[in-house]
Design an enzyme around this catalytic site. Structure first.
Site, PDB file in Angstrom:
ATOM      1  N   CYS A 106      -5.270   0.479   4.550  1.00 51.67           N
ATOM      2  CA  CYS A 106      -6.662   0.918   4.639  1.00 51.67           C
ATOM      3  C   CYS A 106      -7.237   1.198   3.252  1.00 51.67           C
ATOM      4  O   CYS A 106      -7.608   0.292   2.531  1.00 51.67           O
ATOM      5  CB  CYS A 106      -6.750   2.127   5.575  1.00 51.67           C
ATOM      6  SG  CYS A 106      -8.420   2.568   6.089  1.00 51.67           S
ATOM      7  N   HIS A 200      -3.485   0.649  10.084  1.00 53.40           N
ATOM      8  CA  HIS A 200      -2.467   1.634   9.706  1.00 53.40           C
ATOM      9  C   HIS A 200      -1.157   1.390  10.460  1.00 53.40           C
ATOM     10  O   HIS A 200      -0.894   2.027  11.483  1.00 53.40           O
ATOM     11  CB  HIS A 200      -2.965   3.049  10.016  1.00 53.40           C
ATOM     12  CG  HIS A 200      -3.981   3.569   9.058  1.00 53.40           C
ATOM     13  ND1 HIS A 200      -3.651   4.211   7.887  1.00 53.40           N
ATOM     14  CD2 HIS A 200      -5.335   3.538   9.101  1.00 53.40           C
ATOM     15  CE1 HIS A 200      -4.749   4.565   7.232  1.00 53.40           C
ATOM     16  NE2 HIS A 200      -5.796   4.162   7.959  1.00 53.40           N
ATOM     17  N   GLU A 202       1.602   2.449   9.741  1.00 56.79           N
ATOM     18  CA  GLU A 202       2.426   3.665   9.639  1.00 56.79           C
ATOM     19  C   GLU A 202       2.022   4.743  10.645  1.00 56.79           C
ATOM     20  O   GLU A 202       2.748   5.734  10.820  1.00 56.79           O
ATOM     21  CB  GLU A 202       2.341   4.243   8.217  1.00 56.79           C
ATOM     22  CG  GLU A 202       1.057   5.000   7.881  1.00 56.79           C
ATOM     23  CD  GLU A 202      -0.147   4.133   7.538  1.00 56.79           C
ATOM     24  OE1 GLU A 202      -1.170   4.690   7.112  1.00 56.79           O
ATOM     25  OE2 GLU A 202      -0.061   2.894   7.711  1.00 56.79           O
TER      26      GLU A 202
END
Length: 288
Positions: A106, A200, A202
């Protein structure tokens, strides 16, 4: 065999880091480091705060001691070029100069874009929040190791209002969707190679819930949520689903499948970066 050395740069100022930690139990960089540690148990993961005044930010020489550098998301807007943003653009330039494998989620993609000579803008199509839908691999992305294991179209956790504007020299777009033309890209710049995504990989559902809580008034004001009760209901559902990912009723309600619910699937780009960028570079330096 030497342990991998990874560095995670937290893109946020202290106030935001602390608020995220209150909502999710960890700062963005702590959560990112934990995910990288799960993917690469042989790695030592350090954290740096380049948005903080006076932060001890490694220069290119210090960065060269790492096998990989990753930048988290952020609540900042790089197009404003305020001091915390400028510091991170300079940090990204140093990573490129050091020639260390480089990844960003991002904000990390946006900072690398500006560092390499591109621009970032407010997305004229509006905010993409909670989940990016129908991300499609480009012809270049379909054969790229960044996305090895991804289907041609997939969903992913996401939150952003800004996006890549003018693309820098050396950028190859590997994924796109109806909201953002650049959902993933690689950048060859100077001595370095960057792999990044606008979404994202993660993020867990707990992290997504934290985002929705932080953006509660904005989601209501922009008509993405009907009212406060609707946000509260969604938060409860996502937190329940985070604890019990086999809740088919909740997965169905939000149109979620293994792209988001399965950790190994959700983190594919990070795993690919470790395996196809970080480990080969470490091996070439005699560290793997």
């Amino acid at each position: 065999m030497a342990r991998l050395r990874l560095l995670v740069a937290d893109g946020n100022i202290a106030e935001v880091r602390e608020r995220v930690a209150r909502l999710t139990g960890s700062t963005p960089s702590q959560a990112y480091a934990a995910v990288l540690g799960e993917i690469a148990p042989d790695a030592t993961v350090d954290v740096v705060m380049p948005a903080d005044p006076g932060a001890n930010i490694p220069d290119a020489g210090g960065l060269a001691g790492y096998d990989g550098v990753a930048i988290t998301g952020s609540a900042l807007n790089v197009h404003k070029m305020d001091p915390p943003s400028v510091a991170q653009v300079e940090f990204a330039r140093a990573v490129f100069e050091a020639g260390v494998p480089f990844f960003g989620s991002c904000w990390g993609l946006q900072v690398a874009t500006v560092a390499a000579g591109g621009t970032v803008r407010i997305n004229p199509k509006g905010r993409e929040v909670a989940f990016a839908r129908k991300i499609s691999l480009t012809a270049e992305g379909a054969d790229h190791p960044l996305h090895a294991g991804r289907p041609a179209v997939f969903d992913a956790p996401a939150v952003h209002m800004d996006e890549v504007g003018e693309r820098p020299p050396g950028m190859v777009v590997t994924a796109t969707n109806a909201v953002s033309d650049v959902q993933a890209a690689t950048i060859q710049h100077g001595a370095g190679t960057f792999w990044g995504v606008q979404y994202h990989p993660e993020y867990s559902l707990t992290d997504v819930a934290g985002v929705i809580e932080r953006y509660r008034p904005i989601l209501i004001a922009e008509g993405l949520a009907a009212d406060d009760e609707a946000v509260t209901s969604m938060l409860a559902d996502l937190r329940t689903l985070a604890a019990a990912p086999d809740r088919r009723d909740l997965a169905w309600r939000y149109g979620l499948d293994r792209d988001v619910l399965d950790r190994d699937t959700r983190t594919i780009e990070l795993k690919n970066w470790i395996e196809h960028q970080v480990r080969p570079a470490a091996s070439a330096r005699g560290r793997g």
